[in-house]
Each structure stands twice: as C-alpha cells, then as structure tokens.
Write a protein that holds these residues in place. Structure first.
Motif, PDB file in Angstrom:
ATOM      1  N   LYS A  60      11.278  -3.056   8.751  1.00  0.00           N
ATOM      2  CA  LYS A  60      10.199  -3.802   8.106  1.00  0.00           C
ATOM      3  C   LYS A  60      10.590  -5.259   7.837  1.00  0.00           C
ATOM      4  CE  LYS A  60       7.697  -1.559   5.165  1.00  0.00           C
ATOM      5  NZ  LYS A  60       7.163  -0.897   3.928  1.00  0.00           N
ATOM      6  N   TYR A  62       8.703  -8.757   9.404  1.00  0.00           N
ATOM      7  CA  TYR A  62       8.228  -9.882   8.597  1.00  0.00           C
ATOM      8  C   TYR A  62       8.950 -11.174   8.956  1.00  0.00           C
ATOM      9  CZ  TYR A  62       5.399  -6.967   5.536  1.00  0.00           C
ATOM     10  OH  TYR A  62       4.438  -6.136   5.051  1.00  0.00           O
ATOM     11  N   GLN A 101       7.555 -12.454  12.215  1.00  0.00           N
ATOM     12  CA  GLN A 101       6.210 -13.021  12.170  1.00  0.00           C
ATOM     13  C   GLN A 101       6.201 -14.396  11.518  1.00  0.00           C
ATOM     14  OE1 GLN A 101       3.764 -11.589  13.828  1.00  0.00           O
ATOM     15  NE2 GLN A 101       2.472 -13.381  13.426  1.00  0.00           N
ATOM     16  N   LEU A 158      -0.017  -8.213   8.392  1.00  0.00           N
ATOM     17  CA  LEU A 158       1.250  -7.549   8.091  1.00  0.00           C
ATOM     18  C   LEU A 158       1.524  -7.535   6.586  1.00  0.00           C
ATOM     19  CD1 LEU A 158       3.454  -8.925  11.018  1.00  0.00           C
ATOM     20  CD2 LEU A 158       2.625  -6.583  10.713  1.00  0.00           C
ATOM     21  N   ILE A 159       1.154  -8.611   5.904  1.00  0.00           N
ATOM     22  CA  ILE A 159       1.302  -8.641   4.439  1.00  0.00           C
ATOM     23  C   ILE A 159       0.425  -7.556   3.824  1.00  0.00           C
ATOM     24  CG2 ILE A 159       0.820  -9.997   2.366  1.00  0.00           C
ATOM     25  CD1 ILE A 159       1.574 -12.505   4.001  1.00  0.00           C
ATOM     26  N   GLY A 214       1.882  -3.945   4.534  1.00  0.00           N
ATOM     27  CA  GLY A 214       3.297  -3.717   4.249  1.00  0.00           C
ATOM     28  C   GLY A 214       3.612  -2.487   3.418  1.00  0.00           C
ATOM     29  N   ASN A 215       2.806  -2.179   2.403  1.00  0.00           N
ATOM     30  CA  ASN A 215       3.103  -1.054   1.508  1.00  0.00           C
ATOM     31  C   ASN A 215       2.202   0.156   1.746  1.00  0.00           C
ATOM     32  OD1 ASN A 215       5.184  -2.399   0.165  1.00  0.00           O
ATOM     33  ND2 ASN A 215       3.756  -3.408  -1.235  1.00  0.00           N
ATOM     34  N   PHE A 224       2.179   2.283   7.633  1.00  0.00           N
ATOM     35  CA  PHE A 224       3.042   1.222   8.150  1.00  0.00           C
ATOM     36  C   PHE A 224       4.413   1.803   8.475  1.00  0.00           C
ATOM     37  CE2 PHE A 224       5.386  -2.926   7.801  1.00  0.00           C
ATOM     38  CZ  PHE A 224       4.681  -3.583   8.781  1.00  0.00           C
ATOM     39  N   TYR A 268       3.948  -0.212  13.656  1.00  0.00           N
ATOM     40  CA  TYR A 268       4.233  -1.629  13.847  1.00  0.00           C
ATOM     41  C   TYR A 268       4.787  -1.941  15.222  1.00  0.00           C
ATOM     42  CZ  TYR A 268       8.583  -0.231  11.339  1.00  0.00           C
ATOM     43  OH  TYR A 268       9.712   0.411  10.880  1.00  0.00           O
ATOM     44  N   PHE A 313       0.497  -6.939  -2.450  1.00  0.00           N
ATOM     45  CA  PHE A 313       0.471  -7.636  -1.171  1.00  0.00           C
ATOM     46  C   PHE A 313      -0.900  -7.556  -0.521  1.00  0.00           C
ATOM     47  CE2 PHE A 313       5.266  -6.883  -0.875  1.00  0.00           C
ATOM     48  CZ  PHE A 313       5.528  -8.151  -1.373  1.00  0.00           C
ATOM     49  N   SER A 314      -1.554  -6.403  -0.629  1.00  0.00           N
ATOM     50  CA  SER A 314      -2.890  -6.256  -0.038  1.00  0.00           C
ATOM     51  C   SER A 314      -3.880  -7.204  -0.707  1.00  0.00           C
ATOM     52  CB  SER A 314      -3.380  -4.812  -0.171  1.00  0.00           C
ATOM     53  OG  SER A 314      -2.533  -3.933   0.538  1.00  0.00           O
TER      54      SER A 314
END
Length: 531
Positions: free
Chosen positions: A25, A29, A32, A88-89, A92-93, A97, A102, A433-434
C-alpha cells in the motif's frame, strides 16, 4: 520518457501484487504521488517546448510505434494522474483495497495513459482490448451473479466495438501503408478520391462511438458503471476517466480524417439526442448508481455537441467540460459509496436527511451538483458558457438550454436526498481519507469555476474572456431553470410512474449488436449522400 506513463503503472501494480504485505500500500501511494509530479513535469515541458514524441527503436517518425504528447493529450494525462490520486486516497482504508484490486486498478491507469498518448492505430487497438479485459475483471471483482453478467455484457460489446477499430485500421494500412495518426492525416490530401475513406471512417467511428456510449450505443454503460456490487471507486474511474478515452479518440480520429471528411452536423445531432435521452433515462432511475450512469450519458452528449459546433470557443469549452465532468461525476460516485454504506440502500426515493446525517458528504454532493448543473461561479458554468458562446444561432442556443434544463431537472430529483429527517440518532464518520477525497474534489469544482478563465488559459490553452453581462444573464437563466425544474418535479414528475417504466427498459446483447450494425449503416449512408 513518455513510455514511463504506460510502463510504470503496470510495473508498480505487478510488484505491489507480488509483495502482498504491508509494503504494497505505501508503494502504491508513493508511486502515485511521484506519478503526479512526473505528469506535471511533462505538462510543463510540452507547454514550454512543444509536443514530445517517443518513437520505438531507431525508426523514423510516422513509421515507428509512437507515443505523442501535445497540449491536449498531456492535459488528459495530467487530469488522470491527479484524479487517480484522489481515488487511491478514497479507497485506502476500504475492505476491497487488497493486492488483486490495486494491481488491476493501477494497471488500468497505465492503459488509460496509453490510449491518451498512443499515436498508432494498432497500439490504440491493443490498449483498448487489454483495458476492456481489465475493466471487465474489475466489474466482476466481487464475483456476484449480477456483476458477472454485467461484466460479460461489457466485455463482449466492447470486443465487438474494437473489431470495427481493427478492420478500419487494416483498411487504412492497406491504403497508405501507415498506422500513425499524424502521418495518415498528412497523407489523406494525396488521395485522388476522398470517398475511399468512407468505409474505414465509418468503422472507426462505430468503435469510438461505442466506447463513448453515444446514442444509440449506450446500453452497455449503465450495466458497467452501475453494477450494484462493484466498489464505488470502480464506477467513479469508469464514468469519470475511462469513458473520456473514447471522447479523446473521437477527437483524434476526426482530426485524422479532417482533410477528407467532415461529419460535424451529423455528430452534433447525435450528441444532442444522446444528452436528452440520457436525461430521460436518468429521471427514470431510483438507484443512485444507475442515475449517475445515465447522467454520464447525458453529459457525454453535451461534450459531443460542443466538439461539433465548429467554433474554437465551443471546442475548448467541450475540452474544459471533459475535465469538469471527470471531477464532479467522480465525486458523486464516491459520495454514493459512502451513502450506501451509511444507509444500507441506494434508492433515491428512500434516502433522506443527508444534510443532517452526513453533512460533509452532503457538502461534496452540493458542490458537485452545482458544478454539473452549471450554477454561477462553478466550473460547469464556465465550460457551458464557452459552449454556448460558440454560436449566435437562436435555435442552437435553445437546444443547449434544453440540455441544461434537463440536467437541472434530473439533479433536482437527485438532490431530494439532502433534505428530511436524520435516520439515526448518531452518525459514524466515514474513513477520514474518504471524506478528504470527496470534499477536496468538491472544493476543486468551485475553485476551477472561480478561476475558470485562468484555468482555461493555462491548462487548456484557450484564452478566455468572460463577458460579465452575458455571464450574468446566463446566471439569471440558470435560476429561472432551477425554479422551473423544482416546480415541474414536484407538480408532475414526483409521483409519475411513466418515466420509471421507461427507465427499466434496456437492450439485450442481440439488440445491442443490431443497433451497432444499424449505426454503422447510418454513418455510411450519411457519408455517401453528403460527402
């Protein structure tokens, strides 16, 4: 250097899949973020020094397999890199994922970049075919029955569309001995009879029209973009970014054939009816994802209209709207995922009280809805202003207003979810993050409207001067349309079952094949009669 845009995502995705531990992971990140910086660097290089060409081996330009970055393609690349970072942000959780996700998701980014940068018809065919496979797997990733059906329909329809691309490319190669878009463009004026390009043009236009999901070839799109079990970030990348590769190829192929064929009147009407039918079908949906999928059909129709109005400001307005749609439609799909998680439902008629239950998500939705409907000071108002400024014809202006009225009307229905009572006494905040991803994208929708002229000048390459009085008039028209839409929705559409019945109609695979054949014949007849 341009090869990095294609190779690096595939390589990093593969490495991340093989690692399968806590290092994967952070690697994704880190990649990207670096990828965004590299895209910025290449964008600045093109802006300052002109187009970049990367040819394989030692072959000369026009013969070699090439990647080509000009202001349009590098803008699309930069847009993709930035929005992918937001995806991706957001993801992430989430529970989906994982390594397989990914891997496929990052590989798809590289394939999208390949479609934007490739200057060779066969390369475009290869990237299109491989991306079709990857998208199909992503749609079916949760292995549910409906998702598998939707994914297979998507796969077979797009493979059929790609076969038109392959046959068209073969005919062009037989004529010129070339596959490079720029070289073919230069060679077409040398033809003694431009009508020799009718058949290959029709084949390539069927391929990109299918990929773009214009009328009547859009039936596959809601199945793919609105698949119930697909993660929201998949729906977002398909509606926000991947479909733009079809629009981009539509632009490039028409530019290639420009010396011999001009189909702007035909595609103007295709775009208009696509937009209207997309609105009608969206109004007939209760499912959030299906609503947003049909809304994508409508907005793509508007983009096609702008591209075929024959003026520079309308053309660049359509390019601006490609970015805008990628931004606010991605935000809406990601927000829909958070809503479904909180409410356990995707029914627009049952979800109420978002402003009280999910205030931050509601904020992102409000910003995005104001953007897509063209509210003053938001990015959609700038791109729609540019498209509308491309004509002085009363009737074309009326058609554009009808499209925007339909968009506003459909999002009045969508926005009913914002109001009402809280469904639960407490609200569990989604992953930070979402929320950061959806709210940030919503804010960018506003900022790229407030600084729309600067954005157009720097990123799109069109110097825009906004007539304050004209912009004010369009703002008043927007307010009147909004009030009229609210009245029509509450007075006529809210309890009307007719649109809901229309919204359930869809074509079978055999029907889609028949429509695709009919569309091909229609293009041929138009060219034979008017060329």
């Amino acid at each position: 250097m341009l090869g990095i845009f294609v190779i690096a995502p595939i390589l990093i995705g593969t490495i991340a899949y093989l690692i399968r531990d806590d290092w994967a992971k952070p690697l994704v990140y880190l990649f990207q973020i670096s990828f965004v910086l590299f895209a910025i660097n290449q964008f600045l290089t093109v802006k300052l020094s002109g187009p970049i060409i990367w040819n394989t081996g030692d072959y000369s330009d026009g013969v070699a397999l090439s990647l080509y970055a000009d202001p349009l393609s590098i803008f699309m690349v930069l847009m993709t890199a930035f929005i992918y970072l937001a995806f991706l942000i957001y993801a992430g959780n989430t529970e989906y994922f994982h390594s397989k996700f990914y891997f496929l998701f990052i590989v798809l980014e590289g394939l999208i970049m390949g479609l934007f940068l490739s200057s060779d018809l066969f390369n475009i065919f290869v990237f299109s075919e491989v991306s079709t496979i990857v998208v199909s797997i992503l749609i079916m990733i949760n292995k549910e029955k409906q998702a598998i059906y939707d994914g297979m329909i998507y796969f077979f329809v797009n493979v059929l569309g790609s076969s038109f691309l392959l046959f068209g490319a073969a005919m062009i190669y037989r004529t010129f001995g070339l596959l490079d878009l720029r070289a073919i463009h230069a060679a077409i004026p040398l033809l003694t009879d431009p009508k020799a390009m009718i058949l290959p043009y029709a084949m390539l236009m069927v391929a990109v029209s299918n990929k773009t999901a214009v009328m009547p070839l859009f039936s596959w799109l809601p199945k793919a973009h609105g698949t119930p079990s697909a993660p929201p970030v998949i729906s977002a990348v398909l509606s926000g970014l991947y479909i733009k590769s079809g629009v981009y190829l539509f632009i490039r192929f028409n530019q290639m054939f420009e010396p011999a064929i001009n189909m702007q009147p035909f595609f103007f009407w295709v775009g208009f009816f696509t937009s209207i039918l997309g609105v009608i079908m969206a109004l007939g949906q209760r499912d959030i994802k299906l609503f947003l999928a049909y809304s994508t059909v409508s907005q793509v129709g508007l983009i096609i209209v702008g591209l075929n109005m024959g003026t520079a400001i309308a053309y660049y307005g359509a390019i601006f709207h490609i970015f805008n749609h990628a931004l606010f439609k991605s935000t809406l799909f990601l927000s829909a995922g958070l809503i479904e998680k909180e409410y356990g439902d995707r029914n627009i008629d049952k979800i109420r009280g978002l402003l009280k239950q999910m205030p931050w998500v509601a904020l992102a939705i409000i910003l995005s809805v104001l953007g897509i409907t063209g509210a003053p000071f938001f990015n959609g108002s700038i791109s729609k202003y540019m498209i509308a400024s491309g004509t002085d014809d009363f009737w074309i202006t009326l058609l554009l207003n009808i499209i925007n009225f339909g968009t506003i009307l459909s999002y009045v229905k969508f926005s009913t979810m914002l109001f009402g009572k809280r469904i639960k006494p407490t609200y569990i905040l989604p992953e930070n993050f979402s929320l950061i991803a959806v709210v940030s994208m919503g804010i960018v929708t506003l900022l790229t409207g407030l600084f729309g002229a600067n954005f157009s000048d720097y990123f799109i390459g069109f110097s825009l001067e906004i007539d304050t009085l004209e912009y004010f008039k369009k703002g008043l028209i927007y307010i009147l349309m909004l009030l009229g839409s609210i009245a029509i929705y509450k007075g006529v559409l809210k309890r009307n079952q007719f649109l809901l019945r229309i919204g359930k109609s869809e074509l079978t695979f055999n029907g889609i094949v028949t429509v695709m054949s009919g569309y091909f014949i229609m293009i041929l007849l138009f060219l034979i009669v008017f060329l």
